[in-house]
Design a protein around this motif. Structure first.
Motif, PDB file in Angstrom:
ATOM      1  N   TYR A   1       0.825  -1.205   0.000  1.00 50.95           N
ATOM      2  CA  TYR A   1       0.000   0.000   0.000  1.00 50.95           C
ATOM      3  C   TYR A   1       0.864   1.263   0.000  1.00 50.95           C
ATOM      4  CZ  TYR A   1      -3.815  -3.193   1.033  1.00 50.95           C
ATOM      5  OH  TYR A   1      -4.729  -4.211   0.960  1.00 50.95           O
ATOM      6  N   ASP A   2       2.170   1.072  -0.139  1.00 50.44           N
ATOM      7  CA  ASP A   2       3.058   2.230  -0.173  1.00 50.44           C
ATOM      8  C   ASP A   2       4.216   1.934  -1.126  1.00 50.44           C
ATOM      9  OD1 ASP A   2       4.376   4.572   0.232  1.00 50.44           O
ATOM     10  OD2 ASP A   2       4.472   4.403   2.418  1.00 50.44           O
ATOM     11  N   LEU A   3       3.901   1.843  -2.405  1.00 50.93           N
ATOM     12  CA  LEU A   3       4.898   1.491  -3.402  1.00 50.93           C
ATOM     13  C   LEU A   3       5.942   2.576  -3.573  1.00 50.93           C
ATOM     14  CD1 LEU A   3       2.632  -0.115  -6.140  1.00 50.93           C
ATOM     15  CD2 LEU A   3       3.978  -1.264  -4.389  1.00 50.93           C
ATOM     16  N   LYS A   4       5.557   3.813  -3.335  1.00 54.30           N
ATOM     17  CA  LYS A   4       6.501   4.914  -3.484  1.00 54.30           C
ATOM     18  C   LYS A   4       7.651   4.774  -2.495  1.00 54.30           C
ATOM     19  CE  LYS A   4       6.754   9.955  -3.699  1.00 54.30           C
ATOM     20  NZ  LYS A   4       6.004  11.231  -3.591  1.00 54.30           N
ATOM     21  N   GLU A   5       7.328   4.412  -1.256  1.00 45.63           N
ATOM     22  CA  GLU A   5       8.373   4.229  -0.248  1.00 45.63           C
ATOM     23  C   GLU A   5       9.286   3.065  -0.622  1.00 45.63           C
ATOM     24  OE1 GLU A   5       8.870   2.949   4.459  1.00 45.63           O
ATOM     25  OE2 GLU A   5       6.912   3.607   3.694  1.00 45.63           O
ATOM     26  N   TYR A   6       8.688   1.978  -1.139  1.00 42.72           N
ATOM     27  CA  TYR A   6       9.496   0.817  -1.502  1.00 42.72           C
ATOM     28  C   TYR A   6      10.433   1.146  -2.659  1.00 42.72           C
ATOM     29  CZ  TYR A   6      10.829  -3.780  -3.189  1.00 42.72           C
ATOM     30  OH  TYR A   6      11.555  -4.863  -3.595  1.00 42.72           O
ATOM     31  N   SER A   7       9.908   1.804  -3.708  1.00 45.14           N
ATOM     32  CA  SER A   7      10.753   2.133  -4.861  1.00 45.14           C
ATOM     33  C   SER A   7      11.867   3.099  -4.464  1.00 45.14           C
ATOM     34  CB  SER A   7       9.903   2.736  -5.975  1.00 45.14           C
ATOM     35  OG  SER A   7       9.250   3.905  -5.542  1.00 45.14           O
ATOM     36  N   GLU A   8      11.575   4.026  -3.555  1.00 45.79           N
ATOM     37  CA  GLU A   8      12.590   4.960  -3.082  1.00 45.79           C
ATOM     38  C   GLU A   8      13.678   4.230  -2.312  1.00 45.79           C
ATOM     39  OE1 GLU A   8      14.745   8.326  -2.404  1.00 45.79           O
ATOM     40  OE2 GLU A   8      13.035   8.049  -3.759  1.00 45.79           O
ATOM     41  N   ARG A   9      13.282   3.284  -1.538  1.00 43.79           N
ATOM     42  CA  ARG A   9      14.248   2.493  -0.756  1.00 43.79           C
ATOM     43  C   ARG A   9      15.168   1.702  -1.683  1.00 43.79           C
ATOM     44  NH1 ARG A   9      12.409  -2.467   3.259  1.00 43.79           N
ATOM     45  NH2 ARG A   9      14.451  -3.435   3.478  1.00 43.79           N
TER      46      ARG A   9
ATOM     47  N   SER B   1       9.867  -4.255 -10.822  1.00 38.67           N
ATOM     48  CA  SER B   1       8.468  -4.480 -11.149  1.00 38.67           C
ATOM     49  C   SER B   1       7.996  -3.304 -11.991  1.00 38.67           C
ATOM     50  CB  SER B   1       7.634  -4.576  -9.869  1.00 38.67           C
ATOM     51  OG  SER B   1       6.284  -4.812 -10.186  1.00 38.67           O
ATOM     52  N   ALA B   2       7.191  -3.570 -13.019  1.00 37.61           N
ATOM     53  CA  ALA B   2       6.822  -2.544 -13.994  1.00 37.61           C
ATOM     54  C   ALA B   2       6.095  -1.369 -13.365  1.00 37.61           C
ATOM     55  CB  ALA B   2       5.944  -3.161 -15.086  1.00 37.61           C
ATOM     56  N   ASP B   3       5.453  -1.572 -12.217  1.00 40.07           N
ATOM     57  CA  ASP B   3       4.713  -0.500 -11.573  1.00 40.07           C
ATOM     58  C   ASP B   3       5.607   0.385 -10.709  1.00 40.07           C
ATOM     59  OD1 ASP B   3       4.066  -3.404 -10.586  1.00 40.07           O
ATOM     60  OD2 ASP B   3       4.518  -2.207  -8.824  1.00 40.07           O
ATOM     61  N   LEU B   4       6.909   0.092 -10.666  1.00 40.81           N
ATOM     62  CA  LEU B   4       7.827   0.858  -9.821  1.00 40.81           C
ATOM     63  C   LEU B   4       8.828   1.676 -10.634  1.00 40.81           C
ATOM     64  CD1 LEU B   4       8.680  -1.879  -7.156  1.00 40.81           C
ATOM     65  CD2 LEU B   4       6.877  -0.171  -7.061  1.00 40.81           C
ATOM     66  N   ILE B   5       8.588   1.832 -11.922  1.00 38.75           N
ATOM     67  CA  ILE B   5       9.622   2.428 -12.764  1.00 38.75           C
ATOM     68  C   ILE B   5       9.456   3.931 -12.956  1.00 38.75           C
ATOM     69  CG2 ILE B   5       9.985   0.278 -14.005  1.00 38.75           C
ATOM     70  CD1 ILE B   5       8.258   1.278 -16.211  1.00 38.75           C
ATOM     71  N   ASP B   6       8.545   4.544 -12.232  1.00 37.08           N
ATOM     72  CA  ASP B   6       8.357   5.988 -12.360  1.00 37.08           C
ATOM     73  C   ASP B   6       9.404   6.709 -11.523  1.00 37.08           C
ATOM     74  OD1 ASP B   6       7.333   8.396 -13.055  1.00 37.08           O
ATOM     75  OD2 ASP B   6       5.697   8.360 -11.600  1.00 37.08           O
ATOM     76  N   LEU B   7      10.659   6.554 -11.926  1.00 29.46           N
ATOM     77  CA  LEU B   7      11.763   7.137 -11.174  1.00 29.46           C
ATOM     78  C   LEU B   7      12.429   8.286 -11.936  1.00 29.46           C
ATOM     79  CD1 LEU B   7      13.359   3.820  -9.884  1.00 29.46           C
ATOM     80  CD2 LEU B   7      11.931   5.397  -8.581  1.00 29.46           C
ATOM     81  N   GLY B   8      11.950   8.545 -13.155  1.00 28.36           N
ATOM     82  CA  GLY B   8      12.395   9.707 -13.915  1.00 28.36           C
ATOM     83  C   GLY B   8      13.901   9.817 -14.065  1.00 28.36           C
ATOM     84  N   PRO B   9      14.462  10.991 -13.625  1.00 27.69           N
ATOM     85  CA  PRO B   9      15.896  11.254 -13.807  1.00 27.69           C
ATOM     86  C   PRO B   9      16.793  10.201 -13.153  1.00 27.69           C
ATOM     87  CG  PRO B   9      14.721  13.252 -13.190  1.00 27.69           C
ATOM     88  CD  PRO B   9      13.759  12.122 -13.018  1.00 27.69           C
ATOM     89  N   ARG B  10      16.281   9.532 -12.133  1.00 26.38           N
ATOM     90  CA  ARG B  10      17.103   8.517 -11.457  1.00 26.38           C
ATOM     91  C   ARG B  10      17.450   7.379 -12.417  1.00 26.38           C
ATOM     92  NH1 ARG B  10      15.317   8.084  -5.322  1.00 26.38           N
ATOM     93  NH2 ARG B  10      17.366   8.090  -4.345  1.00 26.38           N
ATOM     94  N   MET B  11      16.450   6.899 -13.132  1.00 26.72           N
ATOM     95  CA  MET B  11      16.710   5.856 -14.119  1.00 26.72           C
ATOM     96  C   MET B  11      17.674   6.353 -15.187  1.00 26.72           C
ATOM     97  SD  MET B  11      15.297   2.871 -13.639  1.00 26.72           S
ATOM     98  CE  MET B  11      15.454   2.310 -15.307  1.00 26.72           C
TER      99      MET B  11
END
Length: 501
Positions: free
Chosen positions: A77-85, A110-120
Motif C-alpha cells: 500500500y506504499d509502493l513509493k516508499e518501496y521504490s525509493e528504498r 516491477s513494472a509499476d515501480l519504474i516511475d523514477l524519472g531522472p534517477r533511471m
C-alpha cells in the motif's frame, strides 16, 4: 638422523587453523571474474567483509546486476516508499563502484515501480559512460499489487543520449519506451530484445536502419507493429515474434514480415485476431510456428475454422523450404480439420526434421500429424513431444469425428501409399514424455503409429522413447515394441529418461 627429523618437522604442513586461503592468493582479475558469476551485485558486495583485501574487490567486477525482487507485503500500500528504498540502495552501490569499464549491466524492477524519472536516466548514463556491452532494462509485471492496471503502464522512456552508442552489443528492454527524436545509431548492436512496447512501424524501421550488424531480433507483445521489412539487414539471421494481445482490443489486423536473409524464425504466442503474413523467407533453416488465434465473439464456427486453416497453411507454404520445422499444438489441431475436409498441404523437399508439440496422441492431433508427414517427402527425423501441461485450448472435440477408432491400425495402413516418400527416408523417431496413461489417449494409439513406422520405414536407424514417468511400465512398453517386426535391418529401439538436445 636427528637432522633429518628436524628437517621433516620444518616442512610439516600447517594445521587447519593456519592453512593458506588459496582463493585470496589469486590475482585480483581472477577473483573479480569469479565474483561476476554471482546472480546479484549485492551478493558480491557482501564479500567485502571477508578481509581488508576483499573490501573493494567487488567494485571492479565487470558485471553489475540488480535482479527483480518481490515486493514485501508491508509495502503493497506504499509502493513509493518501496521504490525509493530500492533506488537509494542502487545509488549507493553505483557510487562506490570503481571500474571504468562495464561488460554487463542489468536492472530488473516491477513494472509499476519504474516511475523514477531522472534517477533511471542516471543509471543508464552510468552504464553507457563505462562503455557497457550487455544492457538489460527489464520490468516485469506484478499483478498481485493492489490497483495495478497494465493498460496504464507505459514503461520507462529511454533518454535521448541512449540512441547513439558504439559499444553496445546486446540490449534487452522490457516495458521501455523507444521514442528517438532523430536517427538511431547502434553500430555494434548484435542482439536486440524488446518487450511490451508501443513501437510504431516508423520507430522500428529507424532502429533497423541504425543497427547495421544486428543478428538477432526478438519482439514480445509489440502490438503496434504491422510491417517488418528486413530486406536491408543482411546480418539479421534470427527473428522471434511473440504476441500476447489479451489486453489490447485489436481488429483483424495483419503483420507483414519480409526476411530474405533470416535463417531462424519463431512465430509464438497468443495472437488474438491478428494474422501474420510471411514474405520472402528463402534463406530459412529453422522455423517454429507455435501460435494461437482466438475466435471472435460473434464469429461463426465454420468461418473461424476456414480462417484458421488459411492462416496456418499460408504460414507453412512460406516456410516449406526450412530444413527444420517445429509446430505447436494449436497449429496441429487446425491441420487436423484440414485433413477432415481433404485439404492437402504443399509438399516440402527441403524439410529434414519435424518437431511436433502435442498434449496427447489423440484424435484432435493425429490427422494433422498425418498431413505433415504426407507433405514431408525427404524427412529424416521426426520428434513428437507429448506435453500434458500445454495450455492451448482445444480447437475442436473428439465428437467432431464420427468414429473414434478411425485412427487405429487401419488408418495408418490406409496412408501407406501416401507416405511412400517418407517411409523411404525416415531414419530417426523420437517420442518424449511418454506415459502409461495420457489425457484422452492410451499408449495403444502411440504403439499403433510406432508399429506402422517400424514395419514400413525401410532405412529407419533408431526409435528413441524418452520418459521418466514410465516407471514399471517400461517393461510393458519394451516388450510391446520389441515384438514388432522391422522393415529396416538396422533399426533399434532405445529407452532414455531425458531428451538429449
Amino acid at each position: 638422523m636427528v637432522g633429518a627429523k628436524k628437517k621433516n618437522a620444518a616442512t610439516k604442513q600447517p594445521t587447519s587453523n593456519t592453512k593458506e586461503d588459496r582463493i585470496s592468493s589469486l590475482p585480483d582479475e581472477i577473483i573479480c571474474h569469479i565474483l561476476s558469476f554471482l546472480p546479484s551485485t549485492l551478493q558480491a558486495v557482501r564479500t567485502s567483509v571477508l578481509s581488508k583485501r576483499w573490501r573493494l574487490l567487488w567494485t571492479y567486477v565487470p558485471n553489475i546486476t540488480f535482479p527483480l525482487k518481490f515486493v514485501p507485503l508491508i509495502f503493497y500500500y506504499d509502493l513509493k516508499e518501496y521504490s525509493e528504498r530500492e533506488a537509494r540502495l542502487i545509488d549507493k552501490t553505483l557510487k562506490t563502484y570503481s571500474s571504468s569499464k562495464i561488460k554487463k549491466f542489468c536492472i530488473q524492477f516491477s513494472a509499476d515501480l519504474i516511475d523514477l524519472g531522472p534517477r533511471m536516466d542516471s543509471w543508464v548514463q552510468f552504464a553507457v559512460g563505462r562503455d557497457v556491452e550487455d544492457l538489460t532494462l527489464e520490468f516485469s509485471l506484478n499483478n498481485s499489487i493492489r490497483g495495478f492496471d497494465i493498460a496504464k503502464c507505459y514503461g520507462y522512456s529511454l533518454p535521448q543520449f541512449f540512441y547513439h552508442n558504439s559499444w553496445l552489443r546486446n540490449l534487452k528492454a522490457d516495458f521501455c519506451q523507444f521514442v528517438p527524436d532523430g536517427r538511431v545509431s547502434w553500430s555494434s548492436l548484435k542482439d536486440l530484445s524488446i518487450g511490451h512496447d508501443t513501437l510504431t512501424d516508423e520507430v522500428m524501421q529507424n532502429i533497423l536502419d541504425g543497427t547495421p550488424v544486428l543478428q538477432s531480433l526478438k519482439l514480445l507483445s509489440c502490438n503496434r507493429i504491422h510491417r517488418l521489412d528486413l530486406s536491408l539487414n543482411s546480418h539479421l539471421k534470427k527473428l522471434v515474434m511473440h504476441e500476447a494481445v489479451a489486453y489490447v482490443k485489436e481488429d483483424d489486423t495483419v503483420v507483414e514480415i519480409a526476411g530474405p536473409h533470416l535463417q531462424v524464425l519463431e512465430i509464438m504466442g497468443f495472437w488474438f485476431k491478428k494474422k501474420c503474413r510471411l514474405m520472402n523467407m528463402s534463406s530459412l533453416i529453422r522455423a517454429t510456428l507455435d501460435f494461437e488465434v482466438e475466435r471472435g465473439l460473434h464469429e461463426k464456427r465454420n468461418d473461424f475454422l476456414e480462417k484458421s486453416r488459411n492462416i496456418v497453411e499460408e504460414c507453412l507454404d512460406n516456410v516449406h523450404h526450412a530444413r527444420e520445422l517445429k509446430l505447436g499444438s494449436w497449429c496441429i489441431q487446425v491441420l487436423s480439420t484440414s485433413r477432415m475436409v481433404n485439404v492437402l498441404l504443399s509438399p516440402s523437399l527441403s524439410r529434414k526434421c519435424l518437431i511436433l508439440d502435442v498434449d496427447s496422441f489423440s484424435n484432435q492431433y493425429i490427422p494433422g500429424i498425418a498431413s505433415l508427414l504426407c507433405c514431408s517427402y525427404n524427412l529424416h527425423e521426426l520428434v513428437i513431444n507429448i506435453c500434458p501441461d500445454i495450455t492451448c485450448k482445444e480447437f475442436y472435440a473428439d465428437s467432431d469425428f464420427s468414429n473414434s477408432d478411425d485412427f487405429g491400425e487401419n488408418y495408418w495402413k490406409s496412408q501407406k501409399i501416401i507416405f511412400s516418400h517418407l517411409l523411404l527416408n525416415l531414419k530417426t523417431v523420437k517420442i518424449s514424455k511418454l506415459m502409461k496413461r495420457e489425457r484422452g489417449c492410451s499408449l495403444e494409439r502411440v504403439f499403433t503409429f510406432l508399429g506402422f513406422l517400424l514395419k514400413n520405414a525401410s532405412v529407419l536407424e533408431k526409435m528413441v522413447l524418452y520418459g521418466s514417468r514410465l516407471g514399471r511400465d517400461v517393461l510393458f512398453v519394451a516388450s510391446k515394441l520389441l515384438s514388432i517386426p522391422r522393415r529396416s535391418p538396422h533399426a533399434v529401439v532405445l529407452f532414455q529418461k531425458k531428451l538429449m538436445t
